[in-house]
Scaffold this motif. Structure first.
Motif, PDB file in Angstrom:
ATOM      1  N   PHE A  73     -10.674  14.743   9.709  1.00  0.00           N
ATOM      2  CA  PHE A  73      -9.715  15.398   8.819  1.00  0.00           C
ATOM      3  C   PHE A  73     -10.047  15.131   7.354  1.00  0.00           C
ATOM      4  O   PHE A  73     -10.264  13.987   6.948  1.00  0.00           O
ATOM      5  N   GLU A  74     -10.012  16.186   6.563  1.00  0.00           N
ATOM      6  CA  GLU A  74     -10.364  16.070   5.152  1.00  0.00           C
ATOM      7  C   GLU A  74      -9.387  15.182   4.396  1.00  0.00           C
ATOM      8  O   GLU A  74      -9.788  14.387   3.530  1.00  0.00           O
ATOM      9  N   ASP A  75      -8.082  15.288   4.691  1.00  0.00           N
ATOM     10  CA  ASP A  75      -7.104  14.486   3.956  1.00  0.00           C
ATOM     11  C   ASP A  75      -7.310  12.998   4.202  1.00  0.00           C
ATOM     12  O   ASP A  75      -7.121  12.181   3.303  1.00  0.00           O
ATOM     13  N   ARG A  76      -7.724  12.646   5.418  1.00  0.00           N
ATOM     14  CA  ARG A  76      -7.974  11.232   5.712  1.00  0.00           C
ATOM     15  C   ARG A  76      -9.193  10.741   4.941  1.00  0.00           C
ATOM     16  O   ARG A  76      -9.192   9.643   4.380  1.00  0.00           O
ATOM     17  N   LEU A  77     -10.228  11.552   4.904  1.00  0.00           N
ATOM     18  CA  LEU A  77     -11.448  11.153   4.208  1.00  0.00           C
ATOM     19  C   LEU A  77     -11.192  10.998   2.708  1.00  0.00           C
ATOM     20  O   LEU A  77     -11.564   9.971   2.107  1.00  0.00           O
ATOM     21  N   GLU A  78     -10.560  11.991   2.111  1.00  0.00           N
ATOM     22  CA  GLU A  78     -10.328  11.935   0.667  1.00  0.00           C
ATOM     23  C   GLU A  78      -9.374  10.806   0.300  1.00  0.00           C
ATOM     24  O   GLU A  78      -9.551  10.132  -0.724  1.00  0.00           O
ATOM     25  N   GLY A  79      -8.369  10.577   1.139  1.00  0.00           N
ATOM     26  CA  GLY A  79      -7.455   9.471   0.884  1.00  0.00           C
ATOM     27  C   GLY A  79      -8.149   8.124   0.975  1.00  0.00           C
ATOM     28  O   GLY A  79      -7.893   7.214   0.172  1.00  0.00           O
ATOM     29  N   SER A  80      -9.033   7.986   1.938  1.00  0.00           N
ATOM     30  CA  SER A  80      -9.790   6.748   2.092  1.00  0.00           C
ATOM     31  C   SER A  80     -10.702   6.512   0.900  1.00  0.00           C
ATOM     32  O   SER A  80     -10.746   5.400   0.337  1.00  0.00           O
ATOM     33  N   LEU A  81     -11.438   7.542   0.495  1.00  0.00           N
ATOM     34  CA  LEU A  81     -12.351   7.402  -0.641  1.00  0.00           C
ATOM     35  C   LEU A  81     -11.578   7.006  -1.898  1.00  0.00           C
ATOM     36  O   LEU A  81     -12.005   6.119  -2.656  1.00  0.00           O
ATOM     37  N   GLY A  82     -10.424   7.644  -2.117  1.00  0.00           N
ATOM     38  CA  GLY A  82      -9.616   7.301  -3.278  1.00  0.00           C
ATOM     39  C   GLY A  82      -9.149   5.858  -3.242  1.00  0.00           C
ATOM     40  O   GLY A  82      -9.157   5.163  -4.268  1.00  0.00           O
ATOM     41  N   ALA A  83      -8.756   5.385  -2.064  1.00  0.00           N
ATOM     42  CA  ALA A  83      -8.280   4.001  -1.935  1.00  0.00           C
ATOM     43  C   ALA A  83      -9.399   3.001  -2.197  1.00  0.00           C
ATOM     44  O   ALA A  83      -9.188   1.957  -2.830  1.00  0.00           O
ATOM     45  N   ILE A  84     -10.597   3.304  -1.701  1.00  0.00           N
ATOM     46  CA  ILE A  84     -11.734   2.413  -1.922  1.00  0.00           C
ATOM     47  C   ILE A  84     -12.096   2.365  -3.406  1.00  0.00           C
ATOM     48  O   ILE A  84     -12.325   1.298  -3.981  1.00  0.00           O
ATOM     49  N   GLN A  85     -12.130   3.521  -4.040  1.00  0.00           N
ATOM     50  CA  GLN A  85     -12.444   3.573  -5.470  1.00  0.00           C
ATOM     51  C   GLN A  85     -11.397   2.826  -6.285  1.00  0.00           C
ATOM     52  O   GLN A  85     -11.725   2.085  -7.222  1.00  0.00           O
ATOM     53  N   GLU A  86     -10.138   3.002  -5.920  1.00  0.00           N
ATOM     54  CA  GLU A  86      -9.058   2.318  -6.643  1.00  0.00           C
ATOM     55  C   GLU A  86      -9.157   0.807  -6.476  1.00  0.00           C
ATOM     56  O   GLU A  86      -8.898   0.048  -7.416  1.00  0.00           O
ATOM     57  N   HIS A  87      -9.529   0.370  -5.277  1.00  0.00           N
ATOM     58  CA  HIS A  87      -9.629  -1.070  -5.015  1.00  0.00           C
ATOM     59  C   HIS A  87     -10.653  -1.714  -5.950  1.00  0.00           C
ATOM     60  O   HIS A  87     -10.397  -2.786  -6.519  1.00  0.00           O
ATOM     61  N   PHE A  88     -11.803  -1.091  -6.108  1.00  0.00           N
ATOM     62  CA  PHE A  88     -12.863  -1.691  -6.919  1.00  0.00           C
ATOM     63  C   PHE A  88     -12.763  -1.315  -8.394  1.00  0.00           C
ATOM     64  O   PHE A  88     -13.332  -2.013  -9.241  1.00  0.00           O
ATOM     65  N   ASP A  89     -12.074  -0.240  -8.702  1.00  0.00           N
ATOM     66  CA  ASP A  89     -11.778   0.139 -10.080  1.00  0.00           C
ATOM     67  C   ASP A  89     -13.018   0.067 -10.973  1.00  0.00           C
ATOM     68  O   ASP A  89     -13.006  -0.530 -12.061  1.00  0.00           O
ATOM     69  N   GLY A  90     -14.122   0.664 -10.506  1.00  0.00           N
ATOM     70  CA  GLY A  90     -15.345   0.717 -11.300  1.00  0.00           C
ATOM     71  C   GLY A  90     -16.229  -0.503 -11.193  1.00  0.00           C
ATOM     72  O   GLY A  90     -17.340  -0.516 -11.735  1.00  0.00           O
ATOM     73  N   GLU A  91     -15.777  -1.559 -10.510  1.00  0.00           N
ATOM     74  CA  GLU A  91     -16.576  -2.771 -10.395  1.00  0.00           C
ATOM     75  C   GLU A  91     -17.700  -2.632  -9.367  1.00  0.00           C
ATOM     76  O   GLU A  91     -18.615  -3.453  -9.335  1.00  0.00           O
TER      77      GLU A  91
END
Length: 432
Positions: A73-91
């Motif tokens: 599912f696209e919504d699951r993938l995009e939500g996961s990617l957003g959460a991972i990016q937010e966790h590391f916040d550019g680090e």
């Protein structure tokens, strides 16, 4: 694998936690995509556990990069990617361009192809096929438990596990108690004979249950079941397998063997609506081992009842209780108490995986992961049928719950009747 006896099966692999083998230093780096020092990571299955595992993998190694993701599912993938990016916040570099985001039931192949290390965190029914593809294509693997939902899938995983060992690929299975210091300390006490021979035990996963996702207008039956995978055995295997495998696995690990038979009972008393699919809401199983030890296993998904998740084992000299991390003698006196600071085993298992890859070692968890998966399946077979199920019966069972291939045009293996009710296993009627 089809007609192997329990004795042959249990002799086929050591019961050690890590299964570390040392490789020559010249092997290091040779399996990395493009020949660079950077380890490329793919995530297959972008739910909460997959997202968490990706964060832990990226944390485990300074030079690992997420390069591909796949989900139905696209919504699951995009939500996961957003959460991972937010966790590391550019680090941390998260390099998953749109072309490397694969939505659908066959996207796992494309994601795996681009990686050195893959995380397999879809619903368990898909695990055997995804693991088979990853190993065939020389990838190191972290895969969540359980590793299958039927004996057919277990046999498939065992075949791939053998190939993984021959190829010297690392495989870590998410039975994280094997990576938790408290459990390792208690296991050392048992292995040293401090409680004598284990004669009995009780293992628990009693809770209120998990989420329910309401049926949405326009959903196909297949999409509904995929969104609510926990309630369908071809995808989940019932909670005795998906959750309670942790506790059953500890009993196997500490006893150092796998049960010869299982008998038990179960049913649906509370969580028994149309939105609860086909699984039971409670199971009780007695697992009997060749030594004569009997483990009483109970799991429950019933709101408002006692919650308990731990393992207690009794031996000829004493007992252990994994919850408080205690060992007692036969008189009830505490002889050991684990009191060290908690270290997150979910992170440790990824730390160990990536260190093993870097150091030219091999961790081989797939075999004991498959065997504990089969133990829980044997328990489910016992509660569904009301019969005594032997290890050999479970291992050689013909039933295949999960199709080898699946497309969005297919009808799911389980379908509701005209009133929307799913067929429920009936002890005394349901066959092995």
């Amino acid at each position: 694998m089809k007609n192997r006896s329990r004795r042959d099966f249990c002799k086929s692999a050591a019961l050690t936690t890590g299964g570390l083998l040392t490789l020559p230093a010249t092997m290091q780096g040779k399996m990395f995509v493009g020949g660079s020092d950077k380890l490329k990571l793919a995530l297959v299955g972008c739910g909460g556990r997959g997202t968490g595992a990706a964060v832990q993998a990226l944390t485990a190694d300074a030079d690992v990069e997420l390069v591909a993701m796949a989900d139905a599912f696209e919504d699951r993938l995009e939500g996961s990617l957003g959460a991972i990016q937010e966790h590391f916040d550019g680090e941390k570099t998260i390099n998953v361009p749109e072309k490397n985001r694969y939505v659908g039931l066959d996207g796992y192949r494309h994601a795996i192809d681009q990686a050195d290390v893959v995380i397999l965190a879809t619903p368990p029914g898909f695990r055997p096929t995804h693991f088979e593809y990853a190993i065939a294509n020389d990838k190191h693997v972290f895969m969540e438990k359980p590793v299958a939902t039927d004996a057919y899938g277990v046999r498939k995983v065992l075949a791939s596990a053998k190939i993984a060992k021959e190829k010297k690929l690392n495989v870590v299975v998410g039975l994280q108690r094997h990576y938790e210091d408290k459990y390792l300390a208690l296991y050392d006490k048992v292995k040293n004979g401090d409680i004598g021979q284990i004669t009995s035990g009780q293992v628990y996963w009693n809770s209120a249950g998990v989420w329910v996702r309401a049926r949405q207008a326009g959903q196909s039956e297949l999409e509904y079941q995929m969104r609510n995978w926990y309630y369908f055995n071809w995808l989940c295997g019932d909670h005795i397998l998906e959750q309670h495998i942790h506790n059953i696995d500890v009993a196997n690990w500490f006893i150092g063997d796998y049960p010869v038979s299982a008998q038990g009972m179960g049913g649906r008393q509370v969580r028994n609506g149309k939105d609860h699919g086909e699984i039971f809401d409670h199971h009780f199983v007695e697992f009997t081992y060749a030594s004569g030890a009997v483990i009483a296993s109970q799991c429950r998904h019933q709101p408002g009842t006692m919650s308990r998740v731990n393992e207690v084992l009794q031996g000829t000299k004493g007992s252990i209780n994994t919850g408080p991390g205690e060992m007692k003698d036969l008189g009830g006196k505490t002889t050991f108490k684990y009191d060290k600071e908690y270290v997150n085993p979910y992170q440790v298992e990824h730390d160990r995986l990536f260190a093993s890859i870097r150091n030219g070692e091999v961790i081989s968890n797939a075999e004991y992961g498959a065997k504990s998966t089969l133990t829980a399946i044997m328990g489910r077979m016992a509660t569904y049928t009301g019969q005594v199920i032997t290890w050999d019966q479970a291992l050689n069972a013909d039933q295949q719950l999960m199709p080898d291939e699946l497309t969005w045009n297919d009808t799911p293996p389980t379908t509701p009747d005209a009133n929307g009710n799913y067929p429920i296993p009936t002890p005394g009627v349901t066959k092995v």
